[in-house]
Design a protein around this motif. Structure first.
Motif, mmCIF file in Angstrom:
data_model
loop_
_atom_site.group_PDB
_atom_site.id
_atom_site.type_symbol
_atom_site.label_atom_id
_atom_site.label_comp_id
_atom_site.label_asym_id
_atom_site.label_seq_id
_atom_site.Cartn_x
_atom_site.Cartn_y
_atom_site.Cartn_z
ATOM 1 N N MET A 174 0.694 -1.303 0.147
ATOM 2 C CA MET A 174 0.054 -0.144 0.221
ATOM 3 C C MET A 174 1.130 1.313 -0.037
ATOM 4 O O MET A 174 1.651 1.236 0.815
ATOM 5 N N MET A 175 0.629 2.274 -0.931
ATOM 6 C CA MET A 175 1.257 3.501 -1.078
ATOM 7 C C MET A 175 0.934 4.544 -0.127
ATOM 8 O O MET A 175 1.808 5.278 0.453
ATOM 9 N N LEU A 176 -0.477 4.467 0.267
ATOM 10 C CA LEU A 176 -0.884 5.503 0.933
ATOM 11 C C LEU A 176 -2.191 5.307 1.536
ATOM 12 O O LEU A 176 -3.030 4.398 0.934
ATOM 13 N N GLU A 177 -2.534 5.482 2.988
ATOM 14 C CA GLU A 177 -3.710 5.366 3.529
ATOM 15 C C GLU A 177 -3.999 6.300 4.273
ATOM 16 O O GLU A 177 -3.569 6.974 5.021
ATOM 17 N N LEU A 178 -5.453 6.648 4.108
ATOM 18 C CA LEU A 178 -6.250 7.953 4.902
ATOM 19 C C LEU A 178 -7.303 7.209 5.589
ATOM 20 O O LEU A 178 -7.927 6.506 5.095
ATOM 21 N N ASP A 179 -7.091 7.661 6.781
ATOM 22 C CA ASP A 179 -8.417 7.267 7.676
ATOM 23 C C ASP A 179 -9.027 8.574 8.376
ATOM 24 O O ASP A 179 -8.397 9.101 9.177
ATOM 25 N N ASN A 180 -10.074 8.835 7.992
ATOM 26 C CA ASN A 180 -11.061 9.869 8.569
ATOM 27 C C ASN A 180 -10.134 11.244 8.445
ATOM 28 O O ASN A 180 -10.297 11.925 9.410
ATOM 29 N N LEU A 181 -9.444 11.479 7.433
ATOM 30 C CA LEU A 181 -8.694 12.735 7.227
ATOM 31 C C LEU A 181 -9.576 13.969 6.994
ATOM 32 O O LEU A 181 -10.451 13.908 6.287
ATOM 33 N N SER A 182 -9.378 15.013 7.924
ATOM 34 C CA SER A 182 -9.988 16.141 7.962
ATOM 35 C C SER A 182 -9.058 17.351 7.995
ATOM 36 O O SER A 182 -8.125 17.453 8.687
ATOM 37 N N VAL A 183 -9.445 18.397 7.101
ATOM 38 C CA VAL A 183 -8.672 19.561 6.891
ATOM 39 C C VAL A 183 -9.745 20.668 7.448
ATOM 40 O O VAL A 183 -10.613 20.805 6.714
ATOM 41 N N LEU A 184 -9.415 21.549 8.261
ATOM 42 C CA LEU A 184 -10.219 22.647 8.824
ATOM 43 C C LEU A 184 -9.579 23.798 8.388
ATOM 44 O O LEU A 184 -8.568 24.267 8.316
ATOM 45 N N ARG A 185 -10.532 24.966 7.986
ATOM 46 C CA ARG A 185 -10.383 26.361 7.784
ATOM 47 C C ARG A 185 -11.214 26.988 8.667
ATOM 48 O O ARG A 185 -12.295 27.093 8.472
ATOM 49 N N GLY A 186 -10.552 27.433 9.815
ATOM 50 C CA GLY A 186 -11.292 27.961 10.913
ATOM 51 C C GLY A 186 -12.227 26.825 11.319
ATOM 52 O O GLY A 186 -11.516 25.994 11.791
ATOM 53 N N GLN A 187 -13.394 27.100 11.403
ATOM 54 C CA GLN A 187 -14.275 25.966 11.870
ATOM 55 C C GLN A 187 -14.975 25.041 10.839
ATOM 56 O O GLN A 187 -15.724 24.012 10.887
ATOM 57 N N ALA A 202 9.723 12.149 1.523
ATOM 58 C CA ALA A 202 10.153 12.654 0.079
ATOM 59 C C ALA A 202 10.671 11.374 -0.677
ATOM 60 O O ALA A 202 10.292 11.373 -1.895
ATOM 61 N N ARG A 203 11.171 10.396 0.142
ATOM 62 C CA ARG A 203 11.555 9.160 -0.644
ATOM 63 C C ARG A 203 10.322 8.416 -0.975
ATOM 64 O O ARG A 203 10.269 7.479 -1.871
ATOM 65 N N ALA A 204 9.392 8.594 0.026
ATOM 66 C CA ALA A 204 7.971 7.611 -0.403
ATOM 67 C C ALA A 204 7.089 8.391 -1.384
ATOM 68 O O ALA A 204 6.365 7.567 -1.772
ATOM 69 N N ALA A 205 7.127 9.425 -1.423
ATOM 70 C CA ALA A 205 6.148 10.280 -2.222
ATOM 71 C C ALA A 205 6.750 11.597 -2.521
ATOM 72 O O ALA A 205 7.179 12.356 -2.068
ATOM 73 N N ALA A 206 6.769 11.954 -4.057
ATOM 74 C CA ALA A 206 7.120 13.057 -4.678
ATOM 75 C C ALA A 206 5.868 13.946 -4.808
ATOM 76 O O ALA A 206 4.565 13.354 -5.089
#
Length: 249
Positions: free
Chosen positions: A1-14, A69-73
């Motif tokens: 597996m190259m990448l795994e995301l689990d419930n990833l959230s990014v907030l801008r303010g609220q 950086a070695r794992a992902a460009a």
């Protein structure tokens, strides 16, 4: 597996610009990240890399910068080249995660990246003297020279002429076939349908569809997410996507 995301959230303010996204990327995949402007595509990739604060888990975000950086460009949208380096020198910057690797395998990787992007005759030209499209191709070559198994590219074909767009997607396809993986955000749904093995569809911060192009690009989804009427069909020459009209917003 190259990448795994689990419930990833990014907030801008609220406000969540990425809202609880779970997904994974495996070797051999070319994933097209599609969605309208403001859907959260860039924030998803930057959050996955740990470049901005995020909640949830990304398998890449916890790595130290050199290991990551070695794992992902990472190929961001910004394409401004600030230094008057030659094309070959700029592409060689992709070798930095591998230390002082300027000979042997490092030099071979730079030459291969130049070849794959059709830049061999540009190698001694000053990168800042090239056109915007040519500079974009140089930066893609730098990402290839990094030899990371995973490439995350944010709108890499925007502003390129049609031949360069197709050639870039073919380079990404070859990277995936060789055992790597690519996640690239795109606005050209036709190229996404033709070249990508999977599509992630973002809308209002959420991942609303994940599957093969023929499974994802339904008339209902195109109407609900992109507000267009369009046809998608498989032909002997490959997938064809044809937008017909807008539906209003």
């Amino acid at each position: 597996m190259m990448l795994e995301l689990d419930n990833l959230s990014v907030l801008r303010g609220q406000c969540p610009v990425v809202d609880s996204v779970s997904a994974q990327v495996d070797a051999g995949e070319l994933i097209g990240l599609i969605g309208p402007n403001g859907a959260g595509k860039t924030s998803l990739m930057r959050g996955a890399l740990g470049l901005i604060a995020a909640r949830g888990r990304s398998s890449l975000a916890g790595l130290d910068p050199m290991a990551r950086a070695r794992a992902a460009a990472w190929l961001p949208q910004a394409r401004e080249i600030a230094w008057g380096l030659s094309v070959a020198e700029l592409v060689a910057l992709g070798r930095l995660p591998h230390g002082r690797d300027t000979q042997g395998a490092g030099a071979a990787a730079v030459e291969e990246a130049l070849r794959r992007m059709g830049l061999e005759t540009y190698r001694d030209r000053t990168a800042t003297h090239l056109s915007g499209g040519e500079q974009a191709q140089v930066l893609i070559a730098r990402a290839l020279a990094q030899e990371s198994p995973l490439i995350l590219a944010d709108e890499p074909i925007a502003g390129l002429d049609p031949a360069a767009q197709i050639a870039t997607m073919e380079v990404f396809e070859a990277h995936a076939r060789a055992g790597g993986a690519v996640v690239t955000s795109l606005h050209d749904l036709g190229l996404a349908a033709r070249h990508c093995t999977r599509l992630w569809v973002m809308d209002r911060g959420r991942l609303v569809a994940d599957g093969k192009p023929q499974e994802v690009l339904t008339e209902q989804l195109l109407a609900e997410v992109f507000h267009i009427r369009a046809h998608f069909r498989i032909t002997p020459e490959g997938p064809v996507f044809q937008p017909l009209s807008t539906l209003g917003i």
